[in-house]
Design a protein around this motif. Structure first.
Motif, PDB file in Angstrom:
ATOM      1  N   LEU A  50       9.847  20.153  12.908  1.00 36.46           N
ATOM      2  CA  LEU A  50       9.612  21.574  12.653  1.00 36.46           C
ATOM      3  C   LEU A  50      10.577  22.358  13.542  1.00 36.46           C
ATOM      4  CD1 LEU A  50       7.898  23.752  11.255  1.00 36.46           C
ATOM      5  CD2 LEU A  50       6.261  23.578  13.161  1.00 36.46           C
ATOM      6  N   ILE A  82      -0.783  21.195  11.434  1.00 40.20           N
ATOM      7  CA  ILE A  82       0.319  20.516  12.143  1.00 40.20           C
ATOM      8  C   ILE A  82      -0.236  19.393  13.011  1.00 40.20           C
ATOM      9  CG2 ILE A  82       2.146  20.811  13.867  1.00 40.20           C
ATOM     10  CD1 ILE A  82       2.391  23.732  12.880  1.00 40.20           C
ATOM     11  N   GLU A  83      -1.292  19.754  13.764  1.00 45.93           N
ATOM     12  CA  GLU A  83      -1.796  18.772  14.738  1.00 45.93           C
ATOM     13  C   GLU A  83      -2.462  17.572  14.040  1.00 45.93           C
ATOM     14  OE1 GLU A  83      -5.068  19.614  17.807  1.00 45.93           O
ATOM     15  OE2 GLU A  83      -3.197  19.743  18.971  1.00 45.93           O
ATOM     16  N   CYS A  85      -1.638  16.412  11.148  1.00 48.70           N
ATOM     17  CA  CYS A  85      -0.726  15.759  10.194  1.00 48.70           C
ATOM     18  C   CYS A  85      -0.760  14.232  10.387  1.00 48.70           C
ATOM     19  CB  CYS A  85       0.685  16.286  10.437  1.00 48.70           C
ATOM     20  SG  CYS A  85       1.914  15.560   9.342  1.00 48.70           S
ATOM     21  N   VAL A  89       4.419  15.309  14.521  1.00 48.55           N
ATOM     22  CA  VAL A  89       5.423  16.341  14.215  1.00 48.55           C
ATOM     23  C   VAL A  89       6.241  16.617  15.477  1.00 48.55           C
ATOM     24  CG1 VAL A  89       5.805  18.705  13.425  1.00 48.55           C
ATOM     25  CG2 VAL A  89       3.887  17.357  12.509  1.00 48.55           C
ATOM     26  N   ALA A  91       8.742  19.160  17.379  1.00 49.12           N
ATOM     27  CA  ALA A  91       9.271  20.534  17.382  1.00 49.12           C
ATOM     28  C   ALA A  91      10.678  20.482  17.951  1.00 49.12           C
ATOM     29  CB  ALA A  91       8.388  21.425  18.236  1.00 49.12           C
ATOM     30  N   SER A 107       1.358  22.603  19.258  1.00 45.10           N
ATOM     31  CA  SER A 107       0.502  21.823  18.345  1.00 45.10           C
ATOM     32  C   SER A 107       1.280  20.623  17.796  1.00 45.10           C
ATOM     33  CB  SER A 107       0.023  22.699  17.186  1.00 45.10           C
ATOM     34  OG  SER A 107       1.093  22.990  16.320  1.00 45.10           O
ATOM     35  N   CYS A 108       2.608  20.615  18.025  1.00 45.07           N
ATOM     36  CA  CYS A 108       3.417  19.458  17.643  1.00 45.07           C
ATOM     37  C   CYS A 108       3.224  18.368  18.705  1.00 45.07           C
ATOM     38  CB  CYS A 108       4.892  19.846  17.551  1.00 45.07           C
ATOM     39  SG  CYS A 108       5.219  21.075  16.289  1.00 45.07           S
ATOM     40  N   ARG A 109       3.609  17.142  18.326  1.00 47.66           N
ATOM     41  CA  ARG A 109       3.336  16.044  19.252  1.00 47.66           C
ATOM     42  C   ARG A 109       4.370  15.963  20.378  1.00 47.66           C
ATOM     43  NH1 ARG A 109      -0.346  12.274  17.464  1.00 47.66           N
ATOM     44  NH2 ARG A 109      -0.919  13.915  16.007  1.00 47.66           N
ATOM     45  N   ARG A 111       8.295  17.947  21.913  1.00 46.59           N
ATOM     46  CA  ARG A 111       9.102  19.163  21.863  1.00 46.59           C
ATOM     47  C   ARG A 111      10.478  18.877  22.464  1.00 46.59           C
ATOM     48  NH1 ARG A 111       4.099  19.851  22.053  1.00 46.59           N
ATOM     49  NH2 ARG A 111       3.989  18.872  24.104  1.00 46.59           N
TER      50      ARG A 111
END
Ligand code: T1G
Length: 654
Positions: A50, A82-83, A85, A89, A91, A107-109, A111
């Motif tokens: 994302l 997102i979380e 999914c 994910v 970022a 909320s992504c896993r 970054r």
């Protein structure tokens, strides 16, 4: 559009696409949810990234939507998709992630970001708190203390600091998306780390430390609600389950949303961006400015020099008096050394800024500067003579600006053969700190000259507001009515400490009499003497300040003014002597003193200022009511969460 997707083999890249800042509007939120719904069913997708289109990841929620009711899906709903999914994910931050933008990334896993990215939770600056899990996830990730600092200060941090804190996992110096795809693919078939929401509460939770932080935040907030509300949400992150903490955050967020302070702060946010939109300047191309000559090495001149050098301009600082010039340079170097000490500037940056400032004692050395800013004594004859000299010394396209705080710049322009290039640039002391700059439009100033002043103001990091020529321009003209009404209230029955308290409770840092003691009653006395010959003899005149001057009570500098002071103590102690002087002043005018309520104090002062603000608008001195709001907020400490003087008075731009 709102979201763009690219499938590269088994890796799906999702671009948030909502120029200019990828604000998370309702349409964007819906589009993101729709994409994640397809991810659940399209099993060819084995990795998800994302990211944001352009130079931002996302500047957060669409501020224009606040106050328009619940527009679903809400951002927390999006973060849930997102979380939860089926794939972790990643970022990929191509730039800044603020507010809801950072909450999406959290909320992504994982970054990843570019080195230039910044991350922050600035919601408190809008009267809000992070409303999509930011107060719950961030403290779990970086601890209660750091998390609390993030949400209450609203200040972003750069990628390096974010990496150190653990907000981002990697700074990518190569191609961000390629690195993110490789990272995402490396996770295929492995067990990715748990989402932040599954992490336990912050390990550094400490009730006593939290309570101390809350007390400090309350003291600093001066009536603004959001920093305290943000802390309450952080406390929920430390004491409740993630789910219950999320609910608590949402309730607190909604309370802030309904508070009038949110409307005030968002008004101030957009007002700042509207100020530079001036129809008759839109087509003007600013002149290129590389070097700036500053006349006068006093407090204002050296403050302006610090601001200009910090922005990278070459600065020639002139003063006719060598000792004044030496003092000015010393003041400038001390300021940069202080910036290094306080971490405001790196050592190299401060040293290169110092090197930008060249002291000169011959005005002829200004021959090649692109802009001159004059900050010498406030005497019209002296200024006219200096501008006549500048006109013959400076190159033909140099712009000549005066920092005068109230003199008629049309008269100064008339002393030159280039009135189209003469205007006002009124800075506020200390000029290197105060954000406000009044760009004063003379009768003959060209659009290009004005556009150039705005461009320089922007590069200095100032909030520039256009003003017409009148006594005191926008801010000082309103301030005069504020002070006058405060002194009328003294004669009618109030005391300085009553009035100052009311204005502090309204949200000003200081009341008018404390400000006078700080600024110096002697300066104000000299300004009043200059006005003696032109003052309307029938206008109400209060002579209490004159009597204080006669007693040598100039304020803090003499440890006595409207208040008494003790050595080494800046506390303003109400003075029985001053109370007696005030009472005697009422008697001398046969005014029967009466008890004046706090409400009357506030309303009379506000109405006096509003009436002047309306006149300034009607005369076209200010283009917009929101410009006046910016002047009062950023030049005179009007509480920003009230939206500014005119917004408080219900007067907004059509
Ligand atoms: N929403 C809507 N419009 C925005 C916006 C936003 N978040 N941010 C900027 N704009 C507009 C701005 O009005 C201007 O419009 C243009 O974009 C360029 O902005 C749920 C509740 C990102 C550092 O507080 O700090 O997320 O004038 O001139 O100087 O928990 O914009 O062109 O018509 O400022 O490069 C939190 C606010 C929201 C960030 C870029 N986010 N924005 O600065 O450009 S609340 C913020 C900024 C939230 C969640 C909570 C700055 C910037 P126009 P600009 P810039």
């Amino acid at each position: 559009m709102y979201v763009k997707t690219e499938l590269d083999g088994n890796c799906l890249v999702i671009y948030i696409t909502n120029p200019p800042v990828n604000a998370l509007s309702q349409a964007v939120r819906q589009a993101v949810v729709d994409v994640f719904k397809t991810v659940e069913t399209n099993l060819d997708i084995e990795a998800v990234i994302l990211t944001g289109q352009g130079r931002f990841f996302s500047a957060g929620a669409d501020i224009k939507e606040f106050g328009k009711g619940d527009l679903l899906p809400s951002l927390p709903d999006v973060l849930d998709y997102i979380e939860r999914c089926r794939l972790p994910v990643i970022a990929a931050l191509p730039g800044t992630a603020l507010g809801g933008g950072l909450e999406v990334a959290l909320s992504c896993r994982y970054r990843l970001s570019v080195a230039a990215a910044k991350v922050g939770l600035p919601e408190v600056n809008l009267g809000l708190i992070p409303g999509a899990g930011g107060t719950q996830r961030l403290p779990r990730l970086i601890g209660m203390k750091k998390g609390a600092e993030f949400v209450t200060s609203g200040k972003p941090v750069g990628a390096k600091e974010a990496l150190k804190l653990g907000i981002i996992d990697e700074i990518v110096e190569t191609d961000l998306l390629e690195a993110a795809k490789a990272f995402a693919r490396s996770l295929i078939g492995t067990t990715a780390r748990s989402p932040i929401s599954k992490m336990g509460p912050p390990e550094d939770w400490d009730k006593a430390a939290f309570d101390a932080l809350m007390a400090k935040t309350k003291a600093k907030a001066r009536g603004q609600v959001s920093p305290i509300a943000a802390l309450e949400a952080v406390e929920a992150a430390c004491t409740l389950s993630f789910e219950d903490g999320l609910k608590a955050e949402r309730e607190i967020f909604k309370t802030c949303l309904e508070n009038p302070q949110r409307a005030g702060l968002i008004h101030a946010f957009f007002a700042q961006r509207q100020a530079k939109k001036i129809p008759f300047l839109e087509a003007a191309v600013p002149q290129d400015v590389k070097s700036i000559g500053i006349l006068g090495a006093g407090t204002m001149g050296s403050g302006i020099a610090i601001a200009c050098a910090s922005a990278g301009y070459d600065v020639l600082l002139f003063d006719a008096h060598t000792d004044a010039l030496d003092k000015g340079i010393t003041r400038i170097h001390a300021a940069f050394d202080h910036n290094i000490k306080t971490g405001r500037m790196s050592q190299p940056a401060a040293h290169s800024a110092k090197a930008c400032v060249t002291p000169i004692s011959d005005m002829q050395d200004l021959a090649d500067v692109d802009l001159v800013i004059e900050a010498i004594v406030e005497k019209m004859d002296v200024k006219r003579a200096v501008f006549e000299q500048l006109d013959s010394i400076c190159k033909s396209d140099a712009i000549l600006a005066s920092n005068t705080s109230y003199l008629n710049i049309n008269e100064i322009a008339a002393a030159t053969r280039r009135p189209d290039r003469v205007l006002g640039m009124h800075f506020f002391s200390p000029a290197n700190i105060m954000k406000l700059l009044e760009v004063v439009r003379t009768e003959k100033a060209s659009a290009q000259s004005l556009a150039t002043a705005f461009a320089v103001g922007a590069k200095l990091g100032k909030i520039a507001v256009l003003s017409g020529v009148c006594d005191g321009f926008i801010g000082n003209r309103i301030l005069k009515t504020y002070r006058a009404e405060a002194e009328f209230l003294l004669e009618d029955g109030a005391l300085p400490q009553d009035i100052d308290r009311v204005m502090r409770e309204f949200g000003f840092a200081m009341g008018p009499f404390q400000v006078s003691d700080l600024a110096g009653l002697d300066i104000a006395w000299h300004n009043r003497r200059k006005e003696d010959s032109t003052r309307d003899p029938n206008a109400r005149y209060v002579d209490i300040a004159d009597k204080l001057y006669d007693l040598g009570r100039f304020g803090q500098k003499t440890q006595a003014g409207w208040y008494d002071y003790k050595t080494g103590d800046r506390t303003a102690y109400p003075s029985p002597l001053v109370d007696d002087l005030v009472i005697a002043a009422s008697q001398a005018k046969n005014i029967t003193r009466r008890d004046i309520s706090d409400t009357e104090i506030l309303n009379r002062i506000m109405e006096a200022m509003l009436s002047e603000g309306r006149a300034i608008l009607d005369e076209g001195i200010a283009l917009k009511a929101s410009d006046i709001d910016l002047v009062m907020i950023h030049g005179y400490g009007f509480p920003k969460y009230r939206g500014g003087l005119m917004f408080y008075g219900g007067i907004t731009d059509k």
